[in-house]
Design a protein around this motif. Structure first.
Motif, PDB file in Angstrom:
ATOM      1  N   GLY A   1       0.827  -1.208   0.000  1.00  0.00           N
ATOM      2  CA  GLY A   1       0.000   0.000   0.000  1.00  0.00           C
ATOM      3  C   GLY A   1       0.858   1.252   0.000  1.00  0.00           C
ATOM      4  N   LEU A   2       0.726   2.028   1.061  1.00  0.00           N
ATOM      5  CA  LEU A   2       1.429   3.303   1.178  1.00  0.00           C
ATOM      6  C   LEU A   2       2.956   3.160   1.099  1.00  0.00           C
ATOM      7  CD1 LEU A   2       1.117   6.347   1.556  1.00  0.00           C
ATOM      8  CD2 LEU A   2       1.096   5.955   4.022  1.00  0.00           C
ATOM      9  N   PRO A   3       3.577   2.170   1.780  1.00  0.00           N
ATOM     10  CA  PRO A   3       5.037   2.045   1.659  1.00  0.00           C
ATOM     11  C   PRO A   3       5.505   1.840   0.214  1.00  0.00           C
ATOM     12  CG  PRO A   3       4.269   0.761   3.525  1.00  0.00           C
ATOM     13  CD  PRO A   3       3.047   1.232   2.784  1.00  0.00           C
ATOM     14  N   LEU A   4       4.807   1.011  -0.536  1.00  0.00           N
ATOM     15  CA  LEU A   4       5.175   0.799  -1.941  1.00  0.00           C
ATOM     16  C   LEU A   4       4.955   2.065  -2.757  1.00  0.00           C
ATOM     17  CD1 LEU A   4       6.151  -1.170  -4.126  1.00  0.00           C
ATOM     18  CD2 LEU A   4       3.761  -1.804  -4.496  1.00  0.00           C
ATOM     19  N   PHE A   5       3.870   2.761  -2.503  1.00  0.00           N
ATOM     20  CA  PHE A   5       3.592   4.021  -3.196  1.00  0.00           C
ATOM     21  C   PHE A   5       4.707   5.037  -2.944  1.00  0.00           C
ATOM     22  CE2 PHE A   5       1.891   8.344  -2.972  1.00  0.00           C
ATOM     23  CZ  PHE A   5       1.441   8.506  -4.272  1.00  0.00           C
ATOM     24  N   LEU A   6       5.107   5.185  -1.675  1.00  0.00           N
ATOM     25  CA  LEU A   6       6.153   6.145  -1.330  1.00  0.00           C
ATOM     26  C   LEU A   6       7.499   5.740  -1.925  1.00  0.00           C
ATOM     27  CD1 LEU A   6       5.197   6.853   2.387  1.00  0.00           C
ATOM     28  CD2 LEU A   6       4.847   8.353   0.411  1.00  0.00           C
ATOM     29  N   LEU A   7       7.799   4.459  -1.908  1.00  0.00           N
ATOM     30  CA  LEU A   7       9.052   3.984  -2.476  1.00  0.00           C
ATOM     31  C   LEU A   7       9.099   4.261  -3.981  1.00  0.00           C
ATOM     32  CD1 LEU A   7      11.726   2.590  -1.941  1.00  0.00           C
ATOM     33  CD2 LEU A   7      10.578   0.401  -2.270  1.00  0.00           C
ATOM     34  N   LYS A   8       7.983   4.051  -4.655  1.00  0.00           N
ATOM     35  CA  LYS A   8       7.932   4.335  -6.098  1.00  0.00           C
ATOM     36  C   LYS A   8       8.208   5.803  -6.384  1.00  0.00           C
ATOM     37  CE  LYS A   8       3.908   2.198  -7.021  1.00  0.00           C
ATOM     38  NZ  LYS A   8       2.749   1.747  -7.808  1.00  0.00           N
ATOM     39  N   GLN A   9       7.775   6.696  -5.482  1.00  0.00           N
ATOM     40  CA  GLN A   9       7.985   8.125  -5.678  1.00  0.00           C
ATOM     41  C   GLN A   9       9.465   8.495  -5.602  1.00  0.00           C
ATOM     42  OE1 GLN A   9       5.231   9.994  -6.510  1.00  0.00           O
ATOM     43  NE2 GLN A   9       4.307   7.975  -6.401  1.00  0.00           N
ATOM     44  N   LYS A  10      10.244   7.743  -4.851  1.00  0.00           N
ATOM     45  CA  LYS A  10      11.657   8.063  -4.628  1.00  0.00           C
ATOM     46  C   LYS A  10      12.621   7.176  -5.410  1.00  0.00           C
ATOM     47  CE  LYS A  10      11.137  11.267  -1.482  1.00  0.00           C
ATOM     48  NZ  LYS A  10      11.605  12.615  -1.672  1.00  0.00           N
ATOM     49  N   MET A  11      12.127   6.194  -6.146  1.00  0.00           N
ATOM     50  CA  MET A  11      13.007   5.230  -6.814  1.00  0.00           C
ATOM     51  C   MET A  11      13.995   5.890  -7.765  1.00  0.00           C
ATOM     52  SD  MET A  11      10.779   1.700  -7.306  1.00  0.00           S
ATOM     53  CE  MET A  11      11.049   1.696  -9.011  1.00  0.00           C
ATOM     54  N   LYS A  12      13.567   6.831  -8.560  1.00  0.00           N
ATOM     55  CA  LYS A  12      14.461   7.484  -9.518  1.00  0.00           C
ATOM     56  C   LYS A  12      15.550   8.276  -8.798  1.00  0.00           C
ATOM     57  CE  LYS A  12      15.503   7.889 -13.720  1.00  0.00           C
ATOM     58  NZ  LYS A  12      16.083   6.707 -14.334  1.00  0.00           N
ATOM     59  N   GLN A  13      15.170   9.010  -7.750  1.00  0.00           N
ATOM     60  CA  GLN A  13      16.154   9.766  -6.978  1.00  0.00           C
ATOM     61  C   GLN A  13      17.150   8.826  -6.302  1.00  0.00           C
ATOM     62  OE1 GLN A  13      13.366  11.790  -4.449  1.00  0.00           O
ATOM     63  NE2 GLN A  13      13.701  13.746  -5.498  1.00  0.00           N
ATOM     64  N   MET A  14      16.666   7.680  -5.847  1.00  0.00           N
ATOM     65  CA  MET A  14      17.544   6.701  -5.208  1.00  0.00           C
ATOM     66  C   MET A  14      18.544   6.132  -6.223  1.00  0.00           C
ATOM     67  SD  MET A  14      14.832   4.834  -2.664  1.00  0.00           S
ATOM     68  CE  MET A  14      16.007   3.664  -2.007  1.00  0.00           C
ATOM     69  N   GLU A  15      18.076   5.856  -7.442  1.00  0.00           N
ATOM     70  CA  GLU A  15      18.972   5.378  -8.501  1.00  0.00           C
ATOM     71  C   GLU A  15      20.084   6.388  -8.767  1.00  0.00           C
ATOM     72  OE1 GLU A  15      16.797   4.656 -12.084  1.00  0.00           O
ATOM     73  OE2 GLU A  15      15.909   2.795 -11.344  1.00  0.00           O
ATOM     74  N   VAL A  16      19.700   7.653  -8.909  1.00  0.00           N
ATOM     75  CA  VAL A  16      20.676   8.714  -9.189  1.00  0.00           C
ATOM     76  C   VAL A  16      21.696   8.800  -8.059  1.00  0.00           C
ATOM     77  CG1 VAL A  16      20.944  11.225  -9.410  1.00  0.00           C
ATOM     78  CG2 VAL A  16      19.149  10.039 -10.692  1.00  0.00           C
ATOM     79  N   ASN A  17      21.214   8.792  -6.821  1.00  0.00           N
ATOM     80  CA  ASN A  17      22.091   8.881  -5.661  1.00  0.00           C
ATOM     81  C   ASN A  17      23.065   7.702  -5.611  1.00  0.00           C
ATOM     82  OD1 ASN A  17      22.403  10.475  -2.997  1.00  0.00           O
ATOM     83  ND2 ASN A  17      22.381   8.337  -2.348  1.00  0.00           N
ATOM     84  N   MET A  18      22.566   6.502  -5.810  1.00  0.00           N
ATOM     85  CA  MET A  18      23.432   5.318  -5.769  1.00  0.00           C
ATOM     86  C   MET A  18      24.471   5.359  -6.872  1.00  0.00           C
ATOM     87  SD  MET A  18      20.973   2.150  -4.751  1.00  0.00           S
ATOM     88  CE  MET A  18      22.341   1.012  -4.760  1.00  0.00           C
ATOM     89  N   ASN A  19      24.066   5.748  -8.069  1.00  0.00           N
ATOM     90  CA  ASN A  19      25.000   5.791  -9.187  1.00  0.00           C
ATOM     91  C   ASN A  19      26.072   6.862  -8.993  1.00  0.00           C
ATOM     92  OD1 ASN A  19      24.036   3.602 -10.751  1.00  0.00           O
ATOM     93  ND2 ASN A  19      22.298   4.848 -11.367  1.00  0.00           N
ATOM     94  N   GLN A  20      25.723   7.966  -8.340  1.00  0.00           N
ATOM     95  CA  GLN A  20      26.728   8.983  -8.034  1.00  0.00           C
ATOM     96  C   GLN A  20      27.758   8.441  -7.043  1.00  0.00           C
ATOM     97  OE1 GLN A  20      24.350  12.278  -6.691  1.00  0.00           O
ATOM     98  NE2 GLN A  20      24.435  13.291  -8.682  1.00  0.00           N
ATOM     99  N   LEU A  21      27.299   7.690  -6.066  1.00  0.00           N
ATOM    100  CA  LEU A  21      28.216   7.101  -5.090  1.00  0.00           C
ATOM    101  C   LEU A  21      29.121   6.058  -5.739  1.00  0.00           C
ATOM    102  CD1 LEU A  21      25.814   6.516  -2.072  1.00  0.00           C
ATOM    103  CD2 LEU A  21      27.654   8.180  -2.218  1.00  0.00           C
ATOM    104  N   MET A  22      28.575   5.286  -6.641  1.00  0.00           N
ATOM    105  CA  MET A  22      29.308   4.160  -7.216  1.00  0.00           C
ATOM    106  C   MET A  22      30.243   4.541  -8.346  1.00  0.00           C
ATOM    107  SD  MET A  22      26.372   1.184  -7.237  1.00  0.00           S
ATOM    108  CE  MET A  22      26.821   0.862  -8.900  1.00  0.00           C
ATOM    109  N   LYS A  23      30.014   5.668  -8.992  1.00  0.00           N
ATOM    110  CA  LYS A  23      30.770   5.986 -10.211  1.00  0.00           C
ATOM    111  C   LYS A  23      32.275   6.070  -9.987  1.00  0.00           C
ATOM    112  CE  LYS A  23      30.248  10.997 -10.053  1.00  0.00           C
ATOM    113  NZ  LYS A  23      29.613  12.142 -10.672  1.00  0.00           N
ATOM    114  N   HIS A  24      32.715   6.382  -8.776  1.00  0.00           N
ATOM    115  CA  HIS A  24      34.146   6.478  -8.485  1.00  0.00           C
ATOM    116  C   HIS A  24      34.792   5.106  -8.309  1.00  0.00           C
ATOM    117  CE1 HIS A  24      34.024  10.820  -8.089  1.00  0.00           C
ATOM    118  NE2 HIS A  24      32.866  10.639  -7.507  1.00  0.00           N
ATOM    119  N   PHE A  25      33.975   4.094  -8.037  1.00  0.00           N
ATOM    120  CA  PHE A  25      34.504   2.757  -7.796  1.00  0.00           C
ATOM    121  C   PHE A  25      34.104   1.767  -8.891  1.00  0.00           C
ATOM    122  CE2 PHE A  25      34.281   4.787  -3.679  1.00  0.00           C
ATOM    123  CZ  PHE A  25      35.541   4.524  -3.178  1.00  0.00           C
TER     124      PHE A  25
END
Length: 171
Positions: free
Chosen positions: A21-45
């Motif tokens: 329900g709500l947890p999945l809805f909220l997670l979907k709202q942030k998934m793209k931002q989470m991808e960007v954040n993770m990829n920024q962290l990982m790009k150096h390694f």
């Protein structure tokens, strides 16, 4: 009718707070931002890896993009890749989560899986971690890591006894 109305409202509330329900809805709202954040962290390694989340019905799949077919995700990793991706995932969930954060971050022997080239990029990791938390405790048997830290504690065993040496900030 009153009892049935209360039961209907309770069932609706339970459905809303269920993981789908709500947890999945909220997670979907942030998934793209989470991808960007993770990829920024990982790009150096892991510059050759790019993290993606795929939502299929009520399931979220996580992995790196397949170079041949971007709809296929790879989620089998070696030790070094697994450490970097796991670290990026934990830091990202910490950033976007609502749980209280602590003032320290502990890495126990995690960097021992990094190859020589990536160990030299460790400064980026420490700089990033110090922007998130006040203290980083790194436990390692790799002596060269001392070149990248402000303070260190060296534990040596002599004659069956452990001796602790503190090294203060470098100037």
């Amino acid at each position: 009718y009153s009892l049935q109305d209360v039961l209907s409202k309770d069932q609706l509330l339970l459905k809303m707070i269920d993981k789908d329900g709500l947890p999945l809805f909220l997670l979907k709202q942030k998934m793209k931002q989470m991808e960007v954040n993770m990829n920024q962290l990982m790009k150096h390694f892991l510059p050759e890896k790019e993290i993606r989340f795929l939502l299929q019905e009520k399931n979220i799949e996580f992995g790196t993009i397949n170079k041949i077919d971007s709809s296929v995700l790879c989620n089998y990793f070696g030790g070094m890749e697994s450490f970097i991706i796991d670290l990026a995932l934990k830091l990202t969930f910490t950033k976007f989560g609502i749980l209280p954060s602590s003032n320290f971050f502990v890495i126990d022997e995690g960097i021992s899986v990094l190859d020589q080239q990536r160990q030299h990029n460790i400064t980026f990791l420490f700089d990033f971690l110090s922007s998130i938390t006040d203290n980083v405790l790194l436990i390692s048997h790799i002596p060269q890591i001392r070149d990248f830290v402000n303070k260190s504690i060296n534990v040596e065993k002599n004659d069956g006894k452990s001796h602790v040496k503190f090294f203060l900030e470098k100037k």
